[in-house]
Write a protein that holds these residues in place. Structure first.
Motif, PDB file in Angstrom:
ATOM      1  N   GLN A 146      -1.859  -8.521 -43.648  1.00 36.14           N
ATOM      2  CA  GLN A 146      -3.486  -7.634 -43.945  1.00 36.14           C
ATOM      3  C   GLN A 146      -4.114  -8.472 -42.269  1.00 36.14           C
ATOM      4  N   GLU A 147      -3.885  -9.320 -42.165  1.00 34.46           N
ATOM      5  CA  GLU A 147      -5.192 -10.528 -41.526  1.00 34.46           C
ATOM      6  C   GLU A 147      -5.302  -9.570 -39.927  1.00 34.46           C
ATOM      7  N   ASP A 148      -3.226  -9.260 -39.420  1.00 34.02           N
ATOM      8  CA  ASP A 148      -2.811  -9.287 -38.105  1.00 34.02           C
ATOM      9  C   ASP A 148      -3.730  -8.183 -37.733  1.00 34.02           C
ATOM     10  N   SER A 149      -3.414  -7.010 -39.619  1.00 34.92           N
ATOM     11  CA  SER A 149      -3.800  -5.847 -38.846  1.00 34.92           C
ATOM     12  C   SER A 149      -5.540  -5.252 -38.666  1.00 34.92           C
ATOM     13  N   ARG A 150      -6.048  -6.316 -39.238  1.00 32.20           N
ATOM     14  CA  ARG A 150      -7.622  -6.004 -38.979  1.00 32.20           C
ATOM     15  C   ARG A 150      -8.118  -7.129 -38.195  1.00 32.20           C
ATOM     16  N   SER A 151      -6.812  -7.662 -36.932  1.00 32.42           N
ATOM     17  CA  SER A 151      -7.766  -8.162 -35.997  1.00 32.42           C
ATOM     18  C   SER A 151      -6.826  -7.874 -34.594  1.00 32.42           C
ATOM     19  N   PHE A 152      -7.891  -8.194 -33.472  1.00 36.00           N
ATOM     20  CA  PHE A 152      -6.321  -7.930 -32.083  1.00 36.00           C
ATOM     21  C   PHE A 152      -7.208  -8.801 -30.868  1.00 36.00           C
ATOM     22  N   THR A 153      -6.529  -8.748 -29.943  1.00 31.83           N
ATOM     23  CA  THR A 153      -6.485  -9.373 -28.856  1.00 31.83           C
ATOM     24  C   THR A 153      -7.134  -8.614 -28.116  1.00 31.83           C
ATOM     25  N   LEU A 154      -8.106  -9.167 -27.245  1.00 25.76           N
ATOM     26  CA  LEU A 154      -8.856  -8.568 -26.225  1.00 25.76           C
ATOM     27  C   LEU A 154      -8.940  -9.272 -24.959  1.00 25.76           C
ATOM     28  N   SER A 155      -8.839  -8.461 -23.731  1.00 23.41           N
ATOM     29  CA  SER A 155      -9.026  -8.345 -22.730  1.00 23.41           C
ATOM     30  C   SER A 155      -9.786  -7.791 -21.826  1.00 23.41           C
ATOM     31  N   VAL A 156     -11.396  -8.125 -21.266  1.00 25.29           N
ATOM     32  CA  VAL A 156     -11.953  -7.625 -20.529  1.00 25.29           C
ATOM     33  C   VAL A 156     -12.866  -7.899 -18.946  1.00 25.29           C
ATOM     34  N   ARG A 158     -11.550  -6.887 -35.785  1.00 21.44           N
ATOM     35  CA  ARG A 158     -12.819  -7.909 -35.221  1.00 21.44           C
ATOM     36  C   ARG A 158     -11.767  -8.006 -33.995  1.00 21.44           C
ATOM     37  N   ALA A 159     -12.085  -8.718 -32.549  1.00 20.69           N
ATOM     38  CA  ALA A 159     -11.694  -8.728 -31.029  1.00 20.69           C
ATOM     39  C   ALA A 159     -11.907  -9.808 -31.097  1.00 20.69           C
ATOM     40  N   GLU A 160     -10.367 -11.002 -30.667  1.00 21.38           N
ATOM     41  CA  GLU A 160     -10.283 -12.033 -30.666  1.00 21.38           C
ATOM     42  C   GLU A 160     -10.051 -11.914 -28.660  1.00 21.38           C
ATOM     43  N   LEU A 161     -11.243 -12.654 -27.850  1.00 20.35           N
ATOM     44  CA  LEU A 161     -11.062 -11.902 -26.583  1.00 20.35           C
ATOM     45  C   LEU A 161     -10.541 -13.410 -25.681  1.00 20.35           C
ATOM     46  N   VAL A 162      -9.311 -12.811 -25.328  1.00 23.97           N
ATOM     47  CA  VAL A 162      -8.701 -13.525 -23.977  1.00 23.97           C
ATOM     48  C   VAL A 162      -8.883 -13.304 -23.165  1.00 23.97           C
ATOM     49  N   SER A 163      -7.487 -14.125 -22.348  1.00 24.68           N
ATOM     50  CA  SER A 163      -7.622 -14.225 -20.451  1.00 24.68           C
ATOM     51  C   SER A 163      -6.262 -13.633 -20.725  1.00 24.68           C
ATOM     52  N   GLY A 164      -5.673 -13.200 -19.839  1.00 22.38           N
ATOM     53  CA  GLY A 164      -4.620 -12.313 -19.372  1.00 22.38           C
ATOM     54  C   GLY A 164      -4.291 -11.339 -20.276  1.00 22.38           C
ATOM     55  N   ASP A 194      -3.632  -7.294 -26.541  1.00 23.31           N
ATOM     56  CA  ASP A 194      -3.408  -5.964 -27.207  1.00 23.31           C
ATOM     57  C   ASP A 194      -4.189  -4.596 -26.526  1.00 23.31           C
ATOM     58  N   LEU A 195      -5.004  -4.758 -25.767  1.00 27.71           N
ATOM     59  CA  LEU A 195      -6.363  -4.220 -25.623  1.00 27.71           C
ATOM     60  C   LEU A 195      -6.134  -4.590 -24.385  1.00 27.71           C
ATOM     61  N   ALA A 196      -6.853  -4.039 -23.052  1.00 29.07           N
ATOM     62  CA  ALA A 196      -8.104  -4.338 -22.334  1.00 29.07           C
ATOM     63  C   ALA A 196      -8.764  -3.985 -21.361  1.00 29.07           C
ATOM     64  N   ILE A 197      -9.662  -4.058 -20.804  1.00 26.41           N
ATOM     65  CA  ILE A 197     -11.136  -2.971 -20.708  1.00 26.41           C
ATOM     66  C   ILE A 197     -10.828  -3.858 -19.246  1.00 26.41           C
ATOM     67  N   SER A 198     -10.666  -3.218 -17.931  1.00 23.91           N
ATOM     68  CA  SER A 198     -10.661  -3.822 -16.644  1.00 23.91           C
ATOM     69  C   SER A 198     -11.238  -2.909 -15.728  1.00 23.91           C
ATOM     70  N   VAL A 199     -10.704  -3.009 -14.932  1.00 23.97           N
ATOM     71  CA  VAL A 199     -11.813  -2.129 -13.638  1.00 23.97           C
ATOM     72  C   VAL A 199     -10.560  -1.369 -12.844  1.00 23.97           C
ATOM     73  N   ASP A 200     -10.637   0.061 -12.854  1.00 24.93           N
ATOM     74  CA  ASP A 200      -9.801   1.218 -13.121  1.00 24.93           C
ATOM     75  C   ASP A 200      -9.196   1.047 -11.226  1.00 24.93           C
ATOM     76  N   THR A 201      -7.471   1.317 -11.705  1.00 26.71           N
ATOM     77  CA  THR A 201      -6.850   0.808 -10.827  1.00 26.71           C
ATOM     78  C   THR A 201      -6.000   2.075 -10.975  1.00 26.71           C
ATOM     79  N   GLY A 202      -6.526   2.569 -11.626  1.00 30.23           N
ATOM     80  CA  GLY A 202      -5.294   3.818 -11.837  1.00 30.23           C
ATOM     81  C   GLY A 202      -4.171   4.306 -12.542  1.00 30.23           C
ATOM     82  N   ALA A 203      -4.172   2.478 -13.279  1.00 29.91           N
ATOM     83  CA  ALA A 203      -2.419   2.898 -14.632  1.00 29.91           C
ATOM     84  C   ALA A 203      -3.382   2.574 -15.892  1.00 29.91           C
TER      85      ALA A 203
END
Length: 247
Positions: free
Chosen positions: A20-30, A54-60, A63-72
């Motif tokens: 349940q905890e896993d389904s309520r959290s995710f890793t986020l890279s920005v 809730r989101a856990e901010l990570v580098s690399g 689960d989801l990333a918000i980055s400068v658009d490169t077309g991907a």
């Protein structure tokens, strides 16, 4: 024995809680630019408040990333000339929920409401709509005859013909004047009320035995459908006048 049973019960109870905890959290890279702007710190608490995710901010990798658009990824927003896009990896449901939230009206309003300490405000990137162009390569002459024979029961198919069809049914000329006339004619045989009395060989399902055709059925081959479509494309659109202006 009791100790083993207790440990087993504890493990069984802990497993659902962990899932349940896993389904309520995710890793986020920005992107660094977003982190420095304060936007992420602004939107994440609002998302969590509404969804209990809730989101856990990570580098690399994340689960989801918000980055400068490169077309991907899928473009989401822009600050000045810099466009930021969203990419998602895996099937984490919380990450999926956050992605849907970002592209929703609520997410968009939250993003545009943020006032950065420096630089221009963030703007939502409107998705590009790809225009679909159709080509109709059927026999126009044959299509004119088929349209008069079959479609003429309800529609006026020829501007020079005297048949007026059914008064509540638009003519081919009026249909040609509509912005979506191509889409209408591409699948006309599947649009109501046609399936109730029209069969296209190899495409249309048979009539329901309990709901037979109310009129003598119209049976067409796909080549005849293409001929009708080609004829419709050749018809001059009617002048329907300017749109009604509501005061």
């Amino acid at each position: 024995m009791h100790r083993i049973a207790f440990c087993l019960a504890t493990a069984l109870l802990a497993a659902p809680l962990a899932a349940q905890e896993d389904s309520r959290s995710f890793t986020l890279s920005v992107a660094d630019e977003l982190a420095d702007s304060g936007l992420i710190a602004y939107i994440l608490p609002r998302f969590s408040l509404k969804t209990s995710r809730r989101a856990e901010l990570v580098s690399g990798a994340a689960d989801l990333a918000i980055s400068v658009d490169t077309g991907a990824g899928t473009p989401l927003m822009a600050q000045g000339e810099t466009v930021f896009a969203v990419t998602r990896s895996g099937d984490n449901p919380a990450a999926l929920m956050f992605g849907e939230w970002l592209f929703s009206d609520v997410g968009a309003n939250t993003i545009t409401a943020f006032v950065p300490a420096s630089g221009p405000a963030f703007e939502i990137v409107e998705p590009e709509i790809e225009e679909v162009l159709y080509t109709f390569e059927g026999d126009v002459s044959a299509g004119a005859e088929l349209a008069a024979l079959h479609c003429g029961r309800c529609h006026r198919t020829d501007p020079e013909a005297r048949n007026i069809g059914i008064g509540s049914t638009p003519s081919f000329m009026a249909l040609r004047a509509l912005p979506d006339w191509q889409e209408r004619f591409v699948v006309f045989f599947a649009l109501n009320p046609h399936p109730a009395f029209l069969l296209v060989d190899g495409i249309s399902p048979p009539f329901d035995a309990e709901r037979p055709s109310p009129i003598v059925p119209v049976e067409l081959t796909f080549e005849e459908v293409e001929a009708i479509q080609a004829y419709a494309a050749s018809v001059m659109p009617a002048d329907l006048g300017a749109p009604v202006q509501h005061q």
